[in-house]
Design a protein around this motif. Structure first.
Motif, short mmCIF file in Angstrom:
data_model
loop_
_atom_site.label_atom_id
_atom_site.label_comp_id
_atom_site.label_asym_id
_atom_site.label_seq_id
_atom_site.Cartn_x
_atom_site.Cartn_y
_atom_site.Cartn_z
N THR A 77 30.99 39.16 51.85
CA THR A 77 31.11 40.40 51.08
C THR A 77 32.58 40.82 51.01
O THR A 77 33.37 40.51 51.90
CB THR A 77 30.29 41.54 51.72
OG1 THR A 77 30.68 41.70 53.10
CG2 THR A 77 28.80 41.23 51.66
N ALA A 78 32.90 41.54 49.94
CA ALA A 78 34.25 42.07 49.77
C ALA A 78 34.12 43.39 49.01
O ALA A 78 34.04 43.40 47.77
CB ALA A 78 35.15 41.10 49.01
N VAL A 79 34.07 44.49 49.75
CA VAL A 79 33.91 45.81 49.15
C VAL A 79 35.29 46.35 48.78
O VAL A 79 36.07 46.72 49.65
CB VAL A 79 33.17 46.77 50.11
CG1 VAL A 79 33.09 48.17 49.50
CG2 VAL A 79 31.77 46.24 50.41
N HIS A 80 35.60 46.33 47.51
CA HIS A 80 36.88 46.82 46.96
C HIS A 80 38.10 46.11 47.54
O HIS A 80 39.23 46.57 47.35
CB HIS A 80 37.01 48.33 47.17
CG HIS A 80 36.00 49.14 46.40
ND1 HIS A 80 35.89 49.06 45.04
CD2 HIS A 80 35.04 50.00 46.82
CE1 HIS A 80 34.90 49.85 44.63
NE2 HIS A 80 34.37 50.42 45.69
N ALA A 81 37.91 44.98 48.19
CA ALA A 81 39.04 44.28 48.80
C ALA A 81 39.83 43.46 47.78
O ALA A 81 41.06 43.34 47.89
CB ALA A 81 38.54 43.37 49.91
N LEU A 82 39.16 42.88 46.80
CA LEU A 82 39.86 41.98 45.87
C LEU A 82 40.78 42.72 44.91
O LEU A 82 41.60 42.09 44.23
CB LEU A 82 38.84 41.13 45.09
CG LEU A 82 37.97 40.22 45.97
CD1 LEU A 82 37.03 39.39 45.10
CD2 LEU A 82 38.83 39.31 46.83
N HIS A 83 40.68 44.05 44.86
CA HIS A 83 41.61 44.83 44.04
C HIS A 83 43.05 44.66 44.53
O HIS A 83 43.99 44.91 43.78
CB HIS A 83 41.26 46.32 44.10
CG HIS A 83 39.86 46.64 43.71
ND1 HIS A 83 39.17 45.98 42.72
CD2 HIS A 83 39.01 47.60 44.18
CE1 HIS A 83 37.97 46.51 42.59
NE2 HIS A 83 37.83 47.47 43.47
N TYR A 84 43.22 44.25 45.79
CA TYR A 84 44.54 44.20 46.40
C TYR A 84 45.02 42.77 46.67
O TYR A 84 46.03 42.56 47.33
CB TYR A 84 44.54 45.01 47.71
CG TYR A 84 43.97 46.38 47.49
CD1 TYR A 84 44.69 47.35 46.80
CD2 TYR A 84 42.69 46.71 47.93
CE1 TYR A 84 44.16 48.59 46.55
CE2 TYR A 84 42.14 47.96 47.68
CZ TYR A 84 42.88 48.89 46.99
OH TYR A 84 42.35 50.13 46.73
N VAL A 85 44.29 41.80 46.13
CA VAL A 85 44.66 40.39 46.29
C VAL A 85 45.48 39.95 45.08
O VAL A 85 45.17 40.32 43.94
CB VAL A 85 43.40 39.51 46.44
CG1 VAL A 85 43.76 38.03 46.40
CG2 VAL A 85 42.69 39.86 47.74
N GLY A 86 46.51 39.13 45.32
CA GLY A 86 47.33 38.62 44.23
C GLY A 86 46.59 37.55 43.44
O GLY A 86 46.08 37.80 42.34
N ASP A 87 46.53 36.36 43.97
CA ASP A 87 45.87 35.26 43.25
C ASP A 87 44.36 35.37 43.46
O ASP A 87 43.77 34.74 44.33
CB ASP A 87 46.40 33.91 43.75
CG ASP A 87 45.96 32.76 42.85
OD1 ASP A 87 45.10 32.98 41.98
OD2 ASP A 87 46.50 31.65 43.01
N LYS A 88 43.74 36.19 42.62
CA LYS A 88 42.32 36.46 42.77
C LYS A 88 41.48 35.20 42.55
O LYS A 88 40.44 35.01 43.19
CB LYS A 88 41.90 37.56 41.79
CG LYS A 88 42.50 38.92 42.11
CD LYS A 88 42.14 39.93 41.05
CE LYS A 88 42.63 41.34 41.31
NZ LYS A 88 43.91 41.53 41.94
N LEU A 89 41.91 34.32 41.65
CA LEU A 89 41.13 33.11 41.38
C LEU A 89 41.19 32.15 42.57
O LEU A 89 40.19 31.51 42.89
CB LEU A 89 41.64 32.43 40.12
CG LEU A 89 41.59 33.27 38.84
CD1 LEU A 89 41.90 32.42 37.62
CD2 LEU A 89 40.23 33.95 38.68
N ALA A 90 42.33 32.07 43.23
CA ALA A 90 42.42 31.25 44.45
C ALA A 90 41.50 31.83 45.52
O ALA A 90 40.84 31.08 46.26
CB ALA A 90 43.86 31.19 44.95
#
Length: 217
Positions: free
Chosen positions: A112-125
């Motif tokens: 799970t990732a609750v609102h965490a991917l908003h702060y990741v750079g290379d989201k596809l990686a």
């Protein structure tokens, strides 16, 4: 012209390395944001189960989950900032690290990732890595803002991105901004990462977020 940050510099920026933002959530927030109950989902499966929560914040929800299913689940909480509410306990392991560099030692049944991917750079990686960590019938669920995946000029990639998401076995709910998938895979993206914009401003949550920029290789 916007300066794109690499992931090392991005993770040191004020927007990402923030110990106060969205960190005290409890289990009801997971049910609300992801549209299902992680604990009930895990409880319905053969034990033991492994749950990885990316961007776990304080980890309070994970301690609650462990107490409700003692000895039945192994929980890993991963967060870039060491701002945990307690020390690791039986069934809960808290790790300070990046989803782009840290790797679990075995496959995981729930990510799970609750609102965490908003702060990741290379989201596809990040999506590629997490999909590769799932067990054969494992589940991935995350909040995801497709408008934060952009071309070099700042315009959203839009339908080419959402098509690529579907082609790689993910399901994207644009209205609820949820991204899910079932089962392990190694996605392939026809985009090249250029860097991130830490000054993209607030997203749909009202919080400052990170835009991820790509082009075609």
């Amino acid at each position: 012209m916007t300066e794109f940050l690499d992931d090392t510099r991005l993770e040191q920026s004020a927007v990402v390395a923030n110990s106060e933002m969205n960190r005290e959530r409890r289990l009801p927030a997971y049910r609300r944001e992801l549209g299902f109950d992680p604990v009930a989902w895990l409880a319905a499966r053969p034990i033991p189960q492994r749950w990885l929560d990316v961007g776990c914040g304080s980890g309070r929800a994970l301690f609650e989950a462990s107490q409700s299913m003692p000895g039945q689940i192994e929980i890993i909480g991963l967060d870039l900032v060491d701002y945990f509410a307690g020390s690791p306990s039986a069934g809960v392991d808290l790790v300070t690290g990046s989803v782009l560099t840290w790797t679990p030692d075995t496959q995981v049944d729930l990510i799970t990732a609750v609102h965490a991917l908003h702060y990741v750079g290379d989201k596809l990686a990040a999506l590629t890595r997490m999909a590769s960590w799932l067990s054969t019938d494992g589940q991935f669920a995350a909040n995801f803002d497709a408008s934060a995946v952009r071309w070099s000029d700042g315009s959203p990639i839009g339908s080419p991105f959402t098509t690529a998401v579907r082609n790689n076995g993910f399901r994207y709910d644009a209205r609820r901004r949820r991204l899910t998938r079932t089962g392990r895979a190694l996605p392939h993206w026809e985009f090249r990462y250029l860097g991130a914009d830490a000054h993209a401003g607030p997203n749909y949550t009202g919080q400052d977020s990170v835009a991820s920029h790509y082009d075609r290789p």
